[in-house]
Enzyme design. Sequence first.
Site, short mmCIF file in Angstrom:
data_model
loop_
_atom_site.label_atom_id
_atom_site.label_comp_id
_atom_site.label_asym_id
_atom_site.label_seq_id
_atom_site.Cartn_x
_atom_site.Cartn_y
_atom_site.Cartn_z
CD GLN A 286 -32.20 37.49 130.58
OE1 GLN A 286 -31.76 37.61 129.45
NE2 GLN A 286 -33.48 37.23 130.79
CG HIS B 165 -40.48 28.85 124.76
ND1 HIS B 165 -40.37 28.15 125.93
CD2 HIS B 165 -39.89 30.04 124.98
CE1 HIS B 165 -39.71 28.88 126.82
NE2 HIS B 165 -39.42 30.03 126.28
N GLY C 274 -34.39 28.74 126.23
CA GLY C 274 -34.51 27.29 126.19
C GLY C 274 -35.55 26.78 127.16
N GLY D 144 -42.93 37.08 123.81
CA GLY D 144 -44.20 36.77 124.47
C GLY D 144 -44.70 37.94 125.32
CE LYS E 172 -45.32 33.90 132.93
NZ LYS E 172 -43.90 34.02 133.18
O1 PAF Z 1 -37.66 36.16 127.58
C1 PAF Z 1 -36.60 35.52 127.60
O2 PAF Z 1 -36.59 34.30 127.52
C2 PAF Z 1 -35.28 36.28 127.72
O3 PAF Z 1 -35.40 37.39 128.54
C3 PAF Z 1 -34.69 36.68 126.34
C4 PAF Z 1 -35.58 37.65 125.61
C5 PAF Z 1 -34.48 35.43 125.50
C6 PAF Z 1 -33.32 37.35 126.53
O4 PAF Z 1 -32.43 36.51 127.18
#
Ligand code: PAF
Length: 289
Positions: free
Chosen positions: A62, A35, A29, A148, A150
Amino acid sequence: MPVVARTRLGLAAARRGLAAPVVLVPTMGALHEGHRALIRRARQIASPNGSVVVSVFVNPLQFGAGEDLDRYPRTLKDDILIVAEEGGDLLFAPGAPQMYPRPQLITVDPGPVGRILEGESRPGHFAGVLTVVAKLLQLVRPDVAVFGEKDAQQLALVRRMAADLDLGVEIAGVPIVRDPDGLAISSRNRFLSPAERRTALLLPAALRAGQEAAPDGPAAVRKAAGEVLATRADPPLELDYLALVDPDTFGEAGEDHAGPARLLVAARVGTTRLIDNIPLSLECHAADD
Ligand code: PAF
């Protein structure tokens, strides 16, 4: 407007109505230009007849202790508008109990590449990323998923997971989108004060210097980028790592490395941790001098 599903059941119902190919853009988000580029690429891959699904989930698995899970921006109303503007068909925005109805006892082991660079600085990070990506792929069942460049190490690990676990999904990468001043666009940039942002610009400047030195070989790349990162700045840049790697294995590019490589940098400015990278093409200089 896209269909918005907040639950697994809602997603399953909406998924049944989606025309193939289905292309997934997993995100946390706070959607921005970077994005938008991912969603546009997904739209291209899906073609007008296929379907684009965007997931928005700030994945607690994460984030390590003391990382920015609590201050990570959450902007769902704006995200829905952006997905609509870019032609997304379905937005899956589950809460944590939907993604993790039970404690997650089984996780994906990211292997050796998951324990170096970002994985070394952020223990457990890639196990958390790969676990949630595997779950999203199972829940959405896309033909293609878009990530991405990045997060280059993340992209390489997701590609490897898809291949090694025979997930039957194609993984597509999208180049980094930068602001006009060169800073790679990130949800975390909003935390930078104007002075911190000036310091943060050392990251793209170092990467460009490294890229320009590529014809002189790996040592020259590391030296050129390292010199820029050592520039005195106020507030200072706290370097985490600068690494020149093989883009597939993420092993350090030795002096005999020729061909594609990626120069990666991670640093802290104030309380904000930033990462950036650039692709380059190396010439072999092992036999020089
Ligand atoms: O790159 C991200 O935004 C996150 O690491 C992902 C791939 C959505 C997993 O939570």
